[in-house]
Design an enzyme around this catalytic site. Structure first.
Site, mmCIF file in Angstrom:
data_model
loop_
_atom_site.group_PDB
_atom_site.id
_atom_site.type_symbol
_atom_site.label_atom_id
_atom_site.label_comp_id
_atom_site.label_asym_id
_atom_site.label_seq_id
_atom_site.Cartn_x
_atom_site.Cartn_y
_atom_site.Cartn_z
ATOM 1 N N ASN A 26 0.819 -1.216 0.000
ATOM 2 C CA ASN A 26 0.000 0.000 0.000
ATOM 3 C C ASN A 26 0.850 1.262 0.000
ATOM 4 O O ASN A 26 1.907 1.316 0.630
ATOM 5 C CB ASN A 26 -0.938 0.003 1.202
ATOM 6 C CG ASN A 26 -1.940 -1.132 1.124
ATOM 7 O OD1 ASN A 26 -2.092 -1.751 0.071
ATOM 8 N ND2 ASN A 26 -2.614 -1.416 2.223
ATOM 9 N N HIS A 40 5.577 -0.706 -2.946
ATOM 10 C CA HIS A 40 5.153 0.142 -4.066
ATOM 11 C C HIS A 40 5.235 1.632 -3.755
ATOM 12 O O HIS A 40 4.535 2.440 -4.361
ATOM 13 C CB HIS A 40 3.741 -0.269 -4.526
ATOM 14 C CG HIS A 40 3.707 -1.660 -5.090
ATOM 15 N ND1 HIS A 40 2.583 -2.458 -5.093
ATOM 16 C CD2 HIS A 40 4.701 -2.405 -5.661
ATOM 17 C CE1 HIS A 40 2.881 -3.621 -5.653
ATOM 18 N NE2 HIS A 40 4.154 -3.620 -6.002
ATOM 19 N N ALA A 50 -12.737 -12.437 -0.840
ATOM 20 C CA ALA A 50 -12.844 -13.117 -2.139
ATOM 21 C C ALA A 50 -11.693 -14.102 -2.316
ATOM 22 O O ALA A 50 -10.693 -14.042 -1.599
ATOM 23 C CB ALA A 50 -12.805 -12.078 -3.256
ATOM 24 N N GLY A 87 -5.882 -8.899 2.299
ATOM 25 C CA GLY A 87 -6.464 -7.882 1.416
ATOM 26 C C GLY A 87 -5.687 -7.613 0.148
ATOM 27 O O GLY A 87 -5.591 -6.469 -0.281
ATOM 28 N N CYS A 143 11.121 13.943 -8.053
ATOM 29 C CA CYS A 143 11.186 14.537 -9.392
ATOM 30 C C CYS A 143 11.231 13.431 -10.452
ATOM 31 O O CYS A 143 11.996 12.481 -10.338
ATOM 32 C CB CYS A 143 12.424 15.418 -9.492
ATOM 33 S SG CYS A 143 12.726 16.038 -11.151
HETATM 34 C C1 BJW Z 1 -10.460 -6.949 1.133
HETATM 35 C C2 BJW Z 1 -11.393 -6.107 1.665
HETATM 36 C C3 BJW Z 1 -11.479 -6.094 3.055
HETATM 37 C C4 BJW Z 1 -11.528 -5.873 -0.423
HETATM 38 N N1 BJW Z 1 -10.662 -6.865 3.772
HETATM 39 N N2 BJW Z 1 -9.665 -7.705 1.865
HETATM 40 C C5 BJW Z 1 5.190 -11.718 -13.804
HETATM 41 C C6 BJW Z 1 4.113 -12.114 -14.602
HETATM 42 C C7 BJW Z 1 3.361 -11.171 -15.307
HETATM 43 C C8 BJW Z 1 3.668 -9.803 -15.228
HETATM 44 C C9 BJW Z 1 4.715 -9.433 -14.453
HETATM 45 C C10 BJW Z 1 5.472 -10.379 -13.767
HETATM 46 N N3 BJW Z 1 6.445 -9.719 -13.083
HETATM 47 C C11 BJW Z 1 6.291 -8.392 -13.298
HETATM 48 C C12 BJW Z 1 5.260 -8.189 -14.144
HETATM 49 C C13 BJW Z 1 4.745 -6.887 -14.641
HETATM 50 C C14 BJW Z 1 3.968 -6.114 -13.590
HETATM 51 C C15 BJW Z 1 2.837 -6.993 -13.073
HETATM 52 O O1 BJW Z 1 2.883 -7.575 -12.016
HETATM 53 N N4 BJW Z 1 1.767 -7.071 -13.817
HETATM 54 C C16 BJW Z 1 0.614 -7.879 -13.387
HETATM 55 C C17 BJW Z 1 -0.606 -6.974 -13.264
HETATM 56 C C18 BJW Z 1 0.425 -9.011 -14.340
HETATM 57 N N5 BJW Z 1 4.843 -5.685 -12.505
HETATM 58 C C19 BJW Z 1 5.579 -4.573 -12.580
HETATM 59 O O2 BJW Z 1 5.568 -3.864 -13.558
HETATM 60 C C20 BJW Z 1 6.436 -4.241 -11.378
HETATM 61 N N6 BJW Z 1 7.743 -3.889 -11.786
HETATM 62 C C21 BJW Z 1 8.572 -4.739 -12.370
HETATM 63 O O3 BJW Z 1 8.286 -5.903 -12.573
HETATM 64 O O4 BJW Z 1 9.778 -4.176 -12.715
HETATM 65 C C22 BJW Z 1 10.728 -4.958 -13.440
HETATM 66 C C23 BJW Z 1 11.922 -4.072 -13.662
HETATM 67 C C24 BJW Z 1 13.152 -4.454 -13.155
HETATM 68 C C25 BJW Z 1 14.256 -3.637 -13.380
HETATM 69 C C26 BJW Z 1 14.105 -2.452 -14.089
HETATM 70 C C27 BJW Z 1 12.874 -2.060 -14.585
HETATM 71 C C28 BJW Z 1 11.764 -2.882 -14.359
HETATM 72 C C29 BJW Z 1 5.902 -3.003 -10.649
HETATM 73 C C30 BJW Z 1 4.536 -3.195 -10.128
HETATM 74 C C31 BJW Z 1 4.070 -1.887 -9.461
HETATM 75 C C32 BJW Z 1 2.613 -1.969 -9.078
HETATM 76 N N7 BJW Z 1 2.192 -0.702 -8.614
HETATM 77 C C33 BJW Z 1 0.794 -0.506 -8.194
HETATM 78 C C34 BJW Z 1 0.452 0.999 -8.316
HETATM 79 C C35 BJW Z 1 1.061 1.791 -7.160
HETATM 80 C C36 BJW Z 1 0.639 3.204 -7.187
HETATM 81 C C37 BJW Z 1 -0.860 3.368 -7.057
HETATM 82 O O5 BJW Z 1 -1.455 2.943 -6.054
HETATM 83 O O6 BJW Z 1 -1.450 3.949 -7.976
HETATM 84 O O7 BJW Z 1 0.616 -0.979 -6.866
HETATM 85 S S1 BJW Z 1 -0.381 -1.471 -9.138
HETATM 86 C C38 BJW Z 1 -1.457 -1.790 -7.796
HETATM 87 O O8 BJW Z 1 -1.486 -3.207 -7.551
HETATM 88 C C39 BJW Z 1 -0.796 -1.143 -6.548
HETATM 89 C C40 BJW Z 1 -1.005 -2.212 -5.519
HETATM 90 O O9 BJW Z 1 -0.054 -2.079 -4.472
HETATM 91 C C41 BJW Z 1 -0.836 -3.496 -6.306
HETATM 92 C C42 BJW Z 1 -1.458 -4.683 -5.675
HETATM 93 O O10 BJW Z 1 -2.836 -4.543 -5.593
HETATM 94 P P1 BJW Z 1 -3.615 -5.128 -4.344
HETATM 95 O O11 BJW Z 1 -3.124 -4.498 -3.105
HETATM 96 O O12 BJW Z 1 -3.592 -6.596 -4.415
HETATM 97 O O13 BJW Z 1 -5.080 -4.526 -4.610
HETATM 98 P P2 BJW Z 1 -6.268 -5.040 -5.530
HETATM 99 O O14 BJW Z 1 -7.128 -3.858 -5.771
HETATM 100 O O15 BJW Z 1 -5.779 -5.801 -6.697
HETATM 101 O O16 BJW Z 1 -7.019 -6.113 -4.623
HETATM 102 C C43 BJW Z 1 -7.660 -5.778 -3.422
HETATM 103 C C44 BJW Z 1 -7.997 -7.044 -2.695
HETATM 104 O O17 BJW Z 1 -8.577 -6.677 -1.451
HETATM 105 C C45 BJW Z 1 -9.018 -7.920 -3.427
HETATM 106 O O18 BJW Z 1 -8.557 -9.273 -3.409
HETATM 107 C C46 BJW Z 1 -10.283 -7.782 -2.586
HETATM 108 O O19 BJW Z 1 -11.086 -8.965 -2.567
HETATM 109 C C47 BJW Z 1 -9.685 -7.513 -1.228
HETATM 110 N N8 BJW Z 1 -10.556 -6.800 -0.295
HETATM 111 N N9 BJW Z 1 -12.058 -5.452 0.599
HETATM 112 C C48 BJW Z 1 -9.779 -7.664 3.101
HETATM 113 N N10 BJW Z 1 -12.398 -5.299 3.665
HETATM 114 ZN ZN ZN Z 2 14.668 17.313 -10.494
#
Ligand code: BJW
Ligand code: ZN
Length: 267
Positions: A113, A130, A234, A206, A138
């Site tokens: 988060n 993240h 879920a 979550g 910057c």
């Molecule tokens: C409840 C609830 C309640 C509801 N109680 N629960 C391998 C395979 C395929 C692709 C890739 C791979 N490895 C890397 C990739 C690419 C990519 C990736 O993973 N893509 C996938 C989508 C397929 N990854 C990247 O690009 C990463 N970087 C990278 O790999 O770099 C390589 C590199 C190396 C060297 C040089 C250059 C590059 C970076 C990933 C960054 C993700 N960032 C984000 C955005 C952050 C900023 C923002 O917030 O805007 O992070 S994406 C977004 O997803 C955010 C979150 O932290 C992250 C995870 O989401 P999360 O927390 O799981 O949320 P949700 O919404 O998905 O789910 C919520 C859950 O809560 C649900 O299950 C609900 O049921 C539950 N819930 N109410 C408990 N009350």
């Molecule tokens: Zn700068």
């Protein structure tokens, strides 16, 4: 098939094997995602484009390319979200994690988060995988230098907002979060990996467990033999390797779990 719990039937009941595992754990790793903050009113990542933002796809705003293409659009979205976080309060799920840390031998908290609700609940976070929305940098030189007076305390709820400029190089200021295609912060990642290598019990709360490499953390620990407990209303991608899936909201399940495991100490 792991035992499943239904939070609608209050209070939740837990298998005694799960409570014993928690009491006896030497090192608990808590791994959290957006769902832990949902009950504080912070939309999960996949819900963050409701209302004004609903015609956008979050995966198309959370990239460096999107910021380069339209910095005011992306900065406006993040400022709107930063304000939601600022006005939110930690919920019983955040607080239960802080309480648990006082009852077990060692607890490492790793979060995906970008909010600060764990810290505000009294937890120490060893890794923000993240980044953090409140620590802008910057886009050009990476430094955290900009003119704070350029950043309104309460930006309008409107859609677009020009980002402030960097005080060092004049580049556009961006949110200090990790976008798709960007590497995770090195120190945070190594702290999380260390915890995954040593934890004997993992509580993953979550998260959809879809975003890598963050999802490797609970996966690695479970494959090493750590007990994996999922807390989520879920099903998620990690269900097949979990020992226990506790189905329900974090704000209900976590306080009940801590109280059941440590009744004499109080949650
Ligand atoms: C409840 C609830 C309640 C509801 N109680 N629960 C391998 C395979 C395929 C692709 C890739 C791979 N490895 C890397 C990739 C690419 C990519 C990736 O993973 N893509 C996938 C989508 C397929 N990854 C990247 O690009 C990463 N970087 C990278 O790999 O770099 C390589 C590199 C190396 C060297 C040089 C250059 C590059 C970076 C990933 C960054 C993700 N960032 C984000 C955005 C952050 C900023 C923002 O917030 O805007 O992070 S994406 C977004 O997803 C955010 C979150 O932290 C992250 C995870 O989401 P999360 O927390 O799981 O949320 P949700 O919404 O998905 O789910 C919520 C859950 O809560 C649900 O299950 C609900 O049921 C539950 N819930 N109410 C408990 N009350
Ligand atoms: Zn700068």
């Amino acid at each position: 098939m792991p035992p499943e719990l239904d939070a609608s039937a209050a209070p939740p009941q837990f298998p005694s094997s799960l409570l014993d595992a928690l009491r006896q754990a030497r090192h608990v790793l808590v791994f959290t995602g957006a769902g832990v903050s949902a009950e504080s009113g912070i939309p999960t990542f996949r819900e963050a484009l409701k209302g004004l933002w609903e015609r956008f796809d979050p995966r198309e705003l959370a990239t460096p390319e999107a910021f380069q293409r339209d910095p005011a659009l992306v900065w406006g979205w993040y400022e709107w979200r930063r304000m939601q976080i600022r006005h939110a309060e930690p919920n019983p799920g955040h607080r239960a994690i802080a309480t648990l840390a006082r009852h077990v031998a060692q607890l490492s908290l790793v979060t995906q988060n970008v909010d600060d609700l764990h810290e505000r609940a009294g937890s120490t976070v060893i890794a923000h995988l993240h980044g953090q929305i409140s620590k802008p940098i910057c886009f050009n030189c990476g430094l955290p230098t900009f003119h704070p007076e350029d950043r309104p305390e309460e930006p309008e709820g409107g859609r677009r907002l020009e980002p402030p400029r960097c005080g060092t190089c004049g580049g556009a200021i961006r949110p200090g979060v990790v976008w798709f295609g960007e590497p995770l912060p090195t120190e945070d990642w190594s702290h999380a990996m260390e915890a995954a290598r040593s934890a004997d019990l993992v509580i993953s709360v979550g998260t959809s467990n879809l975003v890598y490499p963050a999802a490797e953390i609970p996966e690695l620990a479970a494959r090493r033999g750590a007990t994996l407990i999922l807390v989520n209303p879920a099903a998620t991608a990690m269900d097949p390797i979990a020992r226990y899936t506790l189905q329900g909201p974090a704000g209900v399940i976590l306080p009940a779990l801590v109280a059941a495991a440590f009744p004499s100490l109080g949650a």
